[in-house]
Design a protein around this motif. Structure first.
Motif, PDB file in Angstrom:
ATOM      1  N   VAL A   1       0.924  -1.302   0.152  1.00 20.51           N
ATOM      2  CA  VAL A   1       0.232  -0.052   0.052  1.00 20.51           C
ATOM      3  C   VAL A   1       0.949   1.127   0.077  1.00 20.51           C
ATOM      4  O   VAL A   1       1.880   1.472   0.753  1.00 20.51           O
ATOM      5  N   LEU A   2       0.745   2.066  -0.792  1.00 23.55           N
ATOM      6  CA  LEU A   2       1.355   3.478  -0.943  1.00 23.55           C
ATOM      7  C   LEU A   2       0.872   4.293   0.206  1.00 23.55           C
ATOM      8  O   LEU A   2      -0.203   4.225   0.606  1.00 23.55           O
ATOM      9  N   PRO A   3       1.717   5.202   0.558  1.00 22.96           N
ATOM     10  CA  PRO A   3       1.409   6.252   1.453  1.00 22.96           C
ATOM     11  C   PRO A   3       0.044   6.907   1.189  1.00 22.96           C
ATOM     12  O   PRO A   3      -0.150   7.209  -0.170  1.00 22.96           O
ATOM     13  N   ALA A   4      -0.641   7.421   2.010  1.00 22.75           N
ATOM     14  CA  ALA A   4      -1.962   8.382   1.690  1.00 22.75           C
ATOM     15  C   ALA A   4      -1.401   9.837   1.786  1.00 22.75           C
ATOM     16  O   ALA A   4      -0.647  10.037   2.548  1.00 22.75           O
ATOM     17  N   SER A   5      -2.227  10.330   0.998  1.00 19.82           N
ATOM     18  CA  SER A   5      -2.146  11.855   1.115  1.00 19.82           C
ATOM     19  C   SER A   5      -2.922  12.813   2.166  1.00 19.82           C
ATOM     20  O   SER A   5      -2.146  13.781   2.579  1.00 19.82           O
ATOM     21  N   GLY A   6      -3.520  12.231   2.787  1.00 24.04           N
ATOM     22  CA  GLY A   6      -4.147  12.771   4.062  1.00 24.04           C
ATOM     23  C   GLY A   6      -4.983  11.943   4.802  1.00 24.04           C
ATOM     24  O   GLY A   6      -5.237  10.684   4.531  1.00 24.04           O
ATOM     25  N   LYS A   7      -5.548  12.474   6.168  1.00 26.45           N
ATOM     26  CA  LYS A   7      -6.350  11.537   7.095  1.00 26.45           C
ATOM     27  C   LYS A   7      -7.447  11.143   6.401  1.00 26.45           C
ATOM     28  O   LYS A   7      -7.785   9.893   6.948  1.00 26.45           O
ATOM     29  N   GLU A   8      -8.022  11.553   5.568  1.00 25.42           N
ATOM     30  CA  GLU A   8      -9.538  11.256   4.902  1.00 25.42           C
ATOM     31  C   GLU A   8      -9.110   9.992   4.237  1.00 25.42           C
ATOM     32  O   GLU A   8     -10.152   9.322   3.542  1.00 25.42           O
TER      33      GLU A   8
ATOM     34  N   THR B   1      -9.286   4.615   5.148  1.00 27.61           N
ATOM     35  CA  THR B   1     -10.597   4.031   4.934  1.00 27.61           C
ATOM     36  C   THR B   1     -10.220   2.609   5.367  1.00 27.61           C
ATOM     37  O   THR B   1      -9.509   2.079   5.796  1.00 27.61           O
ATOM     38  N   ALA B   2     -11.508   2.033   5.641  1.00 24.15           N
ATOM     39  CA  ALA B   2     -11.623   0.651   6.313  1.00 24.15           C
ATOM     40  C   ALA B   2     -11.007  -0.200   5.220  1.00 24.15           C
ATOM     41  O   ALA B   2     -10.231  -1.383   5.531  1.00 24.15           O
ATOM     42  N   SER B   3     -11.232  -0.042   3.897  1.00 26.45           N
ATOM     43  CA  SER B   3     -10.644  -0.989   2.789  1.00 26.45           C
ATOM     44  C   SER B   3      -9.063  -0.831   2.692  1.00 26.45           C
ATOM     45  O   SER B   3      -8.450  -1.644   2.667  1.00 26.45           O
ATOM     46  N   ARG B   4      -8.783   0.471   2.971  1.00 28.81           N
ATOM     47  CA  ARG B   4      -7.074   0.669   2.889  1.00 28.81           C
ATOM     48  C   ARG B   4      -6.778  -0.150   4.078  1.00 28.81           C
ATOM     49  O   ARG B   4      -5.552  -0.459   3.949  1.00 28.81           O
ATOM     50  N   GLY B   5      -7.284   0.132   5.158  1.00 26.45           N
ATOM     51  CA  GLY B   5      -6.815  -0.583   6.306  1.00 26.45           C
ATOM     52  C   GLY B   5      -6.539  -2.047   6.287  1.00 26.45           C
ATOM     53  O   GLY B   5      -5.746  -2.658   6.697  1.00 26.45           O
ATOM     54  N   ARG B   6      -7.632  -2.723   5.617  1.00 28.07           N
ATOM     55  CA  ARG B   6      -7.532  -4.229   5.130  1.00 28.07           C
ATOM     56  C   ARG B   6      -6.454  -4.196   4.428  1.00 28.07           C
ATOM     57  O   ARG B   6      -5.731  -5.669   4.568  1.00 28.07           O
ATOM     58  N   LEU B   7      -6.174  -3.772   3.221  1.00 29.85           N
ATOM     59  CA  LEU B   7      -5.096  -3.712   2.234  1.00 29.85           C
ATOM     60  C   LEU B   7      -3.828  -3.452   3.080  1.00 29.85           C
ATOM     61  O   LEU B   7      -2.909  -4.470   2.701  1.00 29.85           O
ATOM     62  N   ILE B   8      -3.579  -2.795   4.031  1.00 32.50           N
ATOM     63  CA  ILE B   8      -2.419  -2.632   4.782  1.00 32.50           C
ATOM     64  C   ILE B   8      -2.086  -3.863   5.795  1.00 32.50           C
ATOM     65  O   ILE B   8      -1.026  -4.202   5.691  1.00 32.50           O
ATOM     66  N   VAL B   9      -3.225  -4.335   6.255  1.00 35.31           N
ATOM     67  CA  VAL B   9      -3.097  -5.556   6.827  1.00 35.31           C
ATOM     68  C   VAL B   9      -2.699  -6.725   6.044  1.00 35.31           C
ATOM     69  O   VAL B   9      -1.701  -7.548   6.366  1.00 35.31           O
ATOM     70  N   THR B  10      -3.185  -6.949   4.753  1.00 33.89           N
ATOM     71  CA  THR B  10      -2.822  -8.176   3.995  1.00 33.89           C
ATOM     72  C   THR B  10      -1.830  -7.870   3.337  1.00 33.89           C
ATOM     73  O   THR B  10      -0.996  -8.725   3.066  1.00 33.89           O
TER      74      THR B  10
END
Length: 99
Positions: free
Chosen positions: A14-21, A24-33
């Motif tokens: 997963v690439l770094p996000a541009s901001g707090k918004e 998301t939950a789907s991004r969190g799942r991708l980070i975990v997997t």
């Protein structure tokens, strides 16, 4: 938001996000997997492709050298097949015919 935009095309991290918004939950799942992209993937990929291209060029040079050597070296004529005949020195003495 599609997964393609948040995943590194090389390592699938997963690439770094541009901001707090962006978290998301789907991004969190991708980070975990998948984990985070460590960075530098494009450079590593380019380096690997360059090494592979160098190996291919070396193989082509070797093939060309072999072809050149084969063309420069005259091929001898094939040796004739041996003619079958009586076995000489096969452990028996030759018989002499007396008339």
């Amino acid at each position: 938001m599609g997964n393609e935009s948040v995943l590194c095309p090389v390592c699938q991290g997963v690439l770094p996000a541009s901001g707090k918004e962006s978290y998301t939950a789907s991004r969190g799942r991708l980070i975990v997997t998948n984990g985070y992209c460590a960075g530098g993937c494009a450079e590593r990929r380019a380096e690997m492709e360059q090494q592979q291209a160098q190996r291919q060029a070396q193989v082509q040079r070797q093939e060309q050298q072999q072809q050149t050597q084969q063309m420069a070296r005259p091929q001898g004529l094939p040796s004739p097949a041996p003619v079958p005949g009586p076995a000489q020195g096969a452990g028996r003495a030759a018989l002499r015919v007396v008339r």
